[in-house]
Design a protein around this motif. Structure first.
Motif, short mmCIF file in Angstrom:
data_model
loop_
_atom_site.label_atom_id
_atom_site.label_comp_id
_atom_site.label_asym_id
_atom_site.label_seq_id
_atom_site.Cartn_x
_atom_site.Cartn_y
_atom_site.Cartn_z
N LYS A 101 -8.21 8.80 -4.22
CA LYS A 101 -7.38 7.81 -4.78
C LYS A 101 -6.68 6.82 -3.64
O LYS A 101 -6.36 5.69 -3.62
CB LYS A 101 -6.17 8.33 -5.31
CG LYS A 101 -6.10 9.11 -6.51
CD LYS A 101 -5.25 9.62 -7.13
CE LYS A 101 -5.40 10.49 -8.76
NZ LYS A 101 -4.25 11.13 -9.20
N ARG A 107 -8.04 -2.13 -1.83
CA ARG A 107 -7.78 -3.47 -2.92
C ARG A 107 -7.28 -4.59 -2.03
O ARG A 107 -7.30 -4.48 -0.92
CB ARG A 107 -6.34 -3.03 -3.67
CG ARG A 107 -6.46 -1.83 -4.77
CD ARG A 107 -5.14 -1.49 -5.34
NE ARG A 107 -5.26 -0.51 -6.04
CZ ARG A 107 -4.20 0.52 -6.47
NH1 ARG A 107 -2.94 -0.07 -6.36
NH2 ARG A 107 -4.36 1.40 -7.39
N ILE A 159 -6.72 2.61 -3.06
CA ILE A 159 -5.48 1.93 -3.05
C ILE A 159 -5.73 1.06 -1.75
O ILE A 159 -5.28 -0.13 -1.65
CB ILE A 159 -4.25 2.84 -2.90
CG1 ILE A 159 -3.98 3.45 -4.37
CG2 ILE A 159 -2.86 1.79 -2.49
CD1 ILE A 159 -2.90 4.43 -4.22
N ALA A 204 2.46 1.99 -3.55
CA ALA A 204 1.36 2.13 -4.23
C ALA A 204 1.17 3.67 -4.21
O ALA A 204 1.00 4.54 -5.10
CB ALA A 204 0.07 1.49 -4.16
N ILE A 238 0.84 -1.06 -0.01
CA ILE A 238 -0.08 0.17 0.12
C ILE A 238 0.88 1.30 0.19
O ILE A 238 0.68 2.25 -0.86
CB ILE A 238 -0.83 0.01 1.23
CG1 ILE A 238 -2.12 -1.17 0.95
CG2 ILE A 238 -1.64 1.47 1.31
CD1 ILE A 238 -2.98 -1.33 2.09
N GLU A 261 1.87 6.16 -7.32
CA GLU A 261 0.29 6.65 -7.88
C GLU A 261 0.04 7.97 -7.59
O GLU A 261 -0.73 8.37 -8.44
CB GLU A 261 -0.73 5.44 -7.64
CG GLU A 261 -0.21 4.02 -8.32
CD GLU A 261 -1.42 3.10 -7.82
OE1 GLU A 261 -2.57 3.62 -7.85
OE2 GLU A 261 -0.89 1.79 -7.55
#
Length: 436
Positions: free
Chosen positions: A319, A326, A323, A254, A251, A258
């Protein structure tokens, strides 16, 4: 949010090489600031030598008592808003009523400092053009600039028609909780105002004074992950999965890959994982316990998110939530929570127009134009809470170095320059008619 290139933030203001010497009220205000330098420095020294750490409620109230007589002598009415319910002393509001229908100016500063009574840094020291002391720049120096400016306006006869509200919070360095209560009165004042001028420190780049029309948000977040635990021999297996620490690593990675975009940063400041993990009540400590042969069942992490506009902030939070939502092997629960924090102050057209007016003052004073400071170089502050409601400028206080650390130092000549700029700018803004 469409990325804002640095070039788009840069505003060209030309100050002619030749300029007429200040005359009339402008000349009187400039002369008054200079004539009262010793008086202003004595006021600053008295404030600095009174400790007013954010948690020193009585000390904050004592600084209030130092400030109030100086302003009431100029015709300001003083009002104290107690804030003990938020764990802080309160806010001081000083109001000067001028001409009906003229713009109302909201001046923002703060009484508190980061230096609590147990700090070894407690005393004002003046050496030439430099003065050191707790809060000498941030923000007792800003309060000194405000007082010097309104005194100059009174001497020039421009204060009598000016509608000014000085709002000095008592908890800027460590805001009371909940923030919606701690800042409710400041927001209400902004909704009734037409211009907000923030008297925290002047920024300089390569020796040049900069204008601040934007500052980024500061918002904390907490990530909590729970996963299946068990003997380490089963890790990566279909039943046990990877555990909470592997999921946290994915995480965090990411988020790093991102989220980046112009004017957005995300920091992971604290993280702990193991068989058990928790965040302390003060939110400044995380802890974990476990063994090397136990699959980590829990991770907690804390960090901050900084953005330049409300839209960018909302998009970033969405966002981050996406994430975290997920699927990760073995994870049974993952959630991210956001604090209220400091909202962003976007570089609006209204803020740019105010900087243009300040640069007209610079031209009158024979000073170079001030270019907009990159918002990446300015932290959050109280004006951020009102930026949504009113046009504003930041950094009308003096220039200082070493803020928030022993040895904090103010550039004394910048107090006089900033007071003159503020007096001339407020005089001009005060003559403008209100559109509402």
């Amino acid at each position: 949010m469409r990325p804002i290139a640095a070039a788009a933030l840069s505003v060209a203001f030309a100050c002619g090489a030749a300029h007429a010497a200040p005359a009339g009220p402008d000349a009187k205000m400039i002369a008054t600031v200079d004539a009262e330098q010793a008086k202003t420095l004595k006021f600053l020294e008295t404030m600095v030598n009174q400790n007013s750490g954010s948690r020193n409620l009585e000390g904050v109230r004592k600084v209030r008592d130092i400030v109030v007589p100086e302003f009431t002598a100029l015709g300001f009415a003083a009002r104290w808003i107690p804030m003990e319910q938020t764990g802080r002393a309160g806010h001081l509001v000083l109001t000067h009523k001028g001409k009906k229908g003229a713009k109302k100016l909201l001046l923002i500063g703060h009484l508190d400092t980061v230096f609590e009574p147990d700090s070894p840094f407690q005393t004002y020291v003046l050496q030439g053009d430099k003065a050191t002391g707790p809060g000498v720049g941030d923000d007792k120096g800003g309060i000194a600039v405000i007082l010097a400016a309104v005194r100059a306006m009174q001497a020039a006869g421009t204060l009598k028609n000016a509608n000014i509200e000085v709002f000095l919070t008592g908890d800027e360095e460590e805001a009371g909780s909940p923030p919606e209560v701690a800042r409710a009165d400041l927001v209400a004042a902004a909704k009734a105002a037409h211009v907000a001028l923030d008297f925290e420190g002047l920024s300089r780049e390569d020796g040049k004074d900069m204008g601040s029309i934007a500052r980024r948000s500061s918002q904390s977040w907490t990530l909590t992950i729970e996963a299946k635990s068990g003997h380490s021999s089963g890790v990566w297996g279909e039943r046990a999965g990877d555990g909470a620490i592997y999921a946290a690593a994915k995480i965090v990675n990411a988020l790093r890959e991102e989220l980046p975009e112009p004017y957005l940063t995300l920091n992971v400041g604290l993280i702990a994982g193991g068989a058990e993990a928790e965040v302390a009540e003060d939110n400044a400590h995380v802890s974990a316990q476990g063994k090397t042969n136990i699959i980590a069942g829990k991770v907690v992490a804390r960090g901050d998110l900084r953005t330049l506009s409300p839209e960018q902030n909302r998009n970033a939070m969405r966002k981050m939530e996406g994430i975290v939502a997920r699927t990760f092997p073995g994870v049974t629960s993952a959630r991210i929570e956001f604090s209220e924090g400091y909202p962003p102050m976007a570089p609006t057209d209204g803020n740019k127009a105010l900087l243009a007016k300040l640069n007209q003052v610079n031209a009158t004073m024979g000073l170079p134009a001030m270019q907009p400071l990159d918002p990446m170089k300015r932290g959050a502050g109280d004006i951020s809470f009102v930026a949504e409601y009113v046009d504003g400028l930041v950094g009308l206080g003096p220039h200082s170095t070493g803020d928030h650390a022993p040895g904090e130092t103010v550039d004394v000549p910048s107090i006089w320059t900033q007071a003159k700029r503020a007096a001339l700018l407020m005089t001009r803004l005060a003559t403008e008619k209100s559109a509402r």
